[in-house]
Design a protein around this motif. Structure first.
Motif, PDB file in Angstrom:
ATOM      1  N   ARG A   1       0.822  -1.223  -0.118  1.00 19.94           N
ATOM      2  CA  ARG A   1      -0.164  -0.124  -0.004  1.00 19.94           C
ATOM      3  C   ARG A   1       0.840   1.416   0.021  1.00 19.94           C
ATOM      4  O   ARG A   1       1.708   1.441   0.839  1.00 19.94           O
ATOM      5  CB  ARG A   1      -0.918   0.154   1.261  1.00 19.94           C
ATOM      6  CG  ARG A   1      -1.811  -1.432   1.202  1.00 19.94           C
ATOM      7  CD  ARG A   1      -2.868  -1.125   2.431  1.00 19.94           C
ATOM      8  NE  ARG A   1      -2.165  -0.871   3.849  1.00 19.94           N
ATOM      9  CZ  ARG A   1      -1.722  -1.868   4.583  1.00 19.94           C
ATOM     10  NH1 ARG A   1      -2.093  -3.070   3.986  1.00 19.94           N
ATOM     11  NH2 ARG A   1      -1.397  -1.663   5.851  1.00 19.94           N
TER      12      ARG A   1
ATOM     13  N   GLY B   1       2.249   0.689   3.927  1.00 19.57           N
ATOM     14  CA  GLY B   1       1.938  -0.466   4.529  1.00 19.57           C
ATOM     15  C   GLY B   1       2.091  -1.718   3.737  1.00 19.57           C
ATOM     16  O   GLY B   1       2.271  -1.369   2.567  1.00 19.57           O
TER      17      GLY B   1
ATOM     18  N   ASP C   1       1.317  -6.220   3.342  1.00 26.45           N
ATOM     19  CA  ASP C   1       0.669  -7.071   3.834  1.00 26.45           C
ATOM     20  C   ASP C   1       1.391  -8.258   3.082  1.00 26.45           C
ATOM     21  O   ASP C   1       1.392  -8.416   2.012  1.00 26.45           O
ATOM     22  CB  ASP C   1      -0.515  -7.258   3.535  1.00 26.45           C
ATOM     23  CG  ASP C   1      -1.777  -6.068   3.979  1.00 26.45           C
ATOM     24  OD1 ASP C   1      -0.951  -5.563   5.023  1.00 26.45           O
ATOM     25  OD2 ASP C   1      -2.718  -5.643   3.524  1.00 26.45           O
TER      26      ASP C   1
ATOM     27  N   ILE D   1       1.265 -12.545   3.260  1.00 27.73           N
ATOM     28  CA  ILE D   1       0.539 -13.948   3.655  1.00 27.73           C
ATOM     29  C   ILE D   1       1.339 -14.948   2.875  1.00 27.73           C
ATOM     30  O   ILE D   1       1.519 -15.151   1.830  1.00 27.73           O
ATOM     31  CB  ILE D   1      -0.940 -13.640   3.008  1.00 27.73           C
ATOM     32  CG1 ILE D   1      -1.600 -12.730   3.697  1.00 27.73           C
ATOM     33  CG2 ILE D   1      -1.537 -15.102   3.248  1.00 27.73           C
ATOM     34  CD1 ILE D   1      -2.920 -12.278   3.070  1.00 27.73           C
TER      35      ILE D   1
ATOM     36  N   GLU E   1       0.678 -14.641   8.385  1.00 32.60           N
ATOM     37  CA  GLU E   1       0.039 -13.451   7.974  1.00 32.60           C
ATOM     38  C   GLU E   1       0.808 -12.220   8.547  1.00 32.60           C
ATOM     39  O   GLU E   1       0.755 -12.315   9.936  1.00 32.60           O
ATOM     40  CB  GLU E   1      -1.407 -13.349   8.101  1.00 32.60           C
ATOM     41  CG  GLU E   1      -2.440 -14.488   7.357  1.00 32.60           C
ATOM     42  CD  GLU E   1      -3.677 -14.511   7.644  1.00 32.60           C
ATOM     43  OE1 GLU E   1      -3.970 -13.542   8.236  1.00 32.60           O
ATOM     44  OE2 GLU E   1      -4.430 -15.298   7.369  1.00 32.60           O
TER      45      GLU E   1
ATOM     46  N   TYR F   1       1.154  -8.082   8.990  1.00 31.24           N
ATOM     47  CA  TYR F   1       0.406  -6.785   8.527  1.00 31.24           C
ATOM     48  C   TYR F   1       1.303  -5.557   9.030  1.00 31.24           C
ATOM     49  O   TYR F   1       1.664  -5.397  10.199  1.00 31.24           O
ATOM     50  CB  TYR F   1      -0.936  -6.522   8.946  1.00 31.24           C
ATOM     51  CG  TYR F   1      -1.777  -7.670   8.494  1.00 31.24           C
ATOM     52  CD1 TYR F   1      -2.323  -7.755   7.174  1.00 31.24           C
ATOM     53  CD2 TYR F   1      -2.170  -9.049   9.341  1.00 31.24           C
ATOM     54  CE1 TYR F   1      -3.096  -8.909   6.857  1.00 31.24           C
ATOM     55  CE2 TYR F   1      -2.886  -9.912   8.808  1.00 31.24           C
ATOM     56  CZ  TYR F   1      -3.438  -9.831   7.513  1.00 31.24           C
ATOM     57  OH  TYR F   1      -4.241 -10.801   7.259  1.00 31.24           O
TER      58      TYR F   1
ATOM     59  N   GLN G   1       3.106  -1.742   8.881  1.00 33.71           N
ATOM     60  CA  GLN G   1       2.723  -0.330   8.715  1.00 33.71           C
ATOM     61  C   GLN G   1       3.898   0.538   8.291  1.00 33.71           C
ATOM     62  O   GLN G   1       5.100   0.038   9.030  1.00 33.71           O
ATOM     63  CB  GLN G   1       2.043   0.302   9.885  1.00 33.71           C
ATOM     64  CG  GLN G   1       0.692  -0.380  10.303  1.00 33.71           C
ATOM     65  CD  GLN G   1      -0.291  -0.147   8.958  1.00 33.71           C
ATOM     66  OE1 GLN G   1      -0.275   1.068   8.334  1.00 33.71           O
ATOM     67  NE2 GLN G   1      -1.227  -1.092   8.845  1.00 33.71           N
TER      68      GLN G   1
ATOM     69  N   ALA H   1       5.252  -5.844  12.986  1.00 34.24           N
ATOM     70  CA  ALA H   1       3.714  -6.371  12.194  1.00 34.24           C
ATOM     71  C   ALA H   1       3.137  -6.956  13.166  1.00 34.24           C
ATOM     72  O   ALA H   1       3.734  -7.700  14.222  1.00 34.24           O
ATOM     73  CB  ALA H   1       4.297  -6.976  11.007  1.00 34.24           C
ATOM     74  N   THR H   2       1.882  -6.864  13.150  1.00 37.45           N
ATOM     75  CA  THR H   2       0.794  -7.697  13.861  1.00 37.45           C
ATOM     76  C   THR H   2       1.084  -8.901  12.932  1.00 37.45           C
ATOM     77  O   THR H   2       1.127  -8.843  11.670  1.00 37.45           O
ATOM     78  CB  THR H   2      -0.510  -7.212  13.864  1.00 37.45           C
ATOM     79  OG1 THR H   2      -1.068  -6.984  12.431  1.00 37.45           O
ATOM     80  CG2 THR H   2      -0.492  -5.996  14.468  1.00 37.45           C
TER      81      THR H   2
END
Length: 211
Positions: A3, A17, A19, A21, A37, A39, A41, A63-64
């Protein structure tokens, strides 16, 4: 998925950001995970590596995360040289232990079952272990087997208790981290033959897909 707004940020390697996976991941020590996964920022990446199908970070980020382990992953991991060597540091009544056919099962009541055949020293005597437990996380970094029930005769139960104590001392996430990551776990969920971890990952670089 990357992103970035405006898109021109990508040319500078900066994104709002990211992502990530992945399925079928392999840790540097041979341990396996079914899915991961992440995520992220505000991350800085090597944009040129994207065209090679790679994701390279210019600097560490956080990351989470959501990590999924299946029964097969757990069983395979418990039989890797990395884990077996650590298990066999345990001695019972002065005898070395040789682990064979170790398996992990995820039960419908959200418990885990650990089974193994253990040969005691050079005697050739084999003890069958069969233990069922719940799982909890301590201090966001230690996985612990709790409320354990043991099957078998007294020798099997005593050896099982010694093994669980040993394993609980080993299960520090800093020792079992994904390649290039440091993990902090906030919650563990067990469902549908899967063990799922939720937490935070500090990432230096991304692990490779297993072959």
């Amino acid at each position: 998925m990357v992103r970035a707004e405006p898109v021109a940020k990508l040319l500078q390697g900066s994104v709002d950001g990211f992502d990530f996976i992945g399925n079928g991941m392999l840790m540097y020590n041979g341990l396996r995970i079914d899915g991961m996964e992440l995520y992220v920022q505000a991350v800085s990446i090597d944009f040129s590596a994207i065209f090679k199908g790679q994701v390279k970070l210019r600097q560490p980020t956080q990351a989470t995360m959501r990590v999924v382990l299946t029964e097969e992953d757990l069983t395979t991991s418990f039989n890797t040289p990395f884990v077996v060597e650590k298990l066999q540091r345990l001695q019972y009544e002065g005898q070395a232990l040789n682990f064979k056919k170790t398996e992990m099962l995820v039960n419908e009541d959200k418990s885990l079952t650990l089974r193994s055949q253990i040969q005691l020293g050079k005697t050739g005597e084999t003890v069958d272990l069969d233990m069922t437990s719940e799982v909890e996380v301590l201090d966001r970094r230690k996985i612990q087997f709790i409320n354990v029930t043991y099957k078998g005769d007294d020798k099997a139960k005593n050896l099982g208790k010694a093994l669980i104590d040993h394993v609980n001392n080993l299960l520090d996430l800093d020792k079992f981290a994904l390649d290039g990551t440091q993990l902090k776990v906030d919650r563990v969920r067990i469902r549908k033959n899967e063990l799922i971890f939720y937490g935070i990952a500090k990432i230096d670089h991304f692990p490779q897909r297993k072959k």
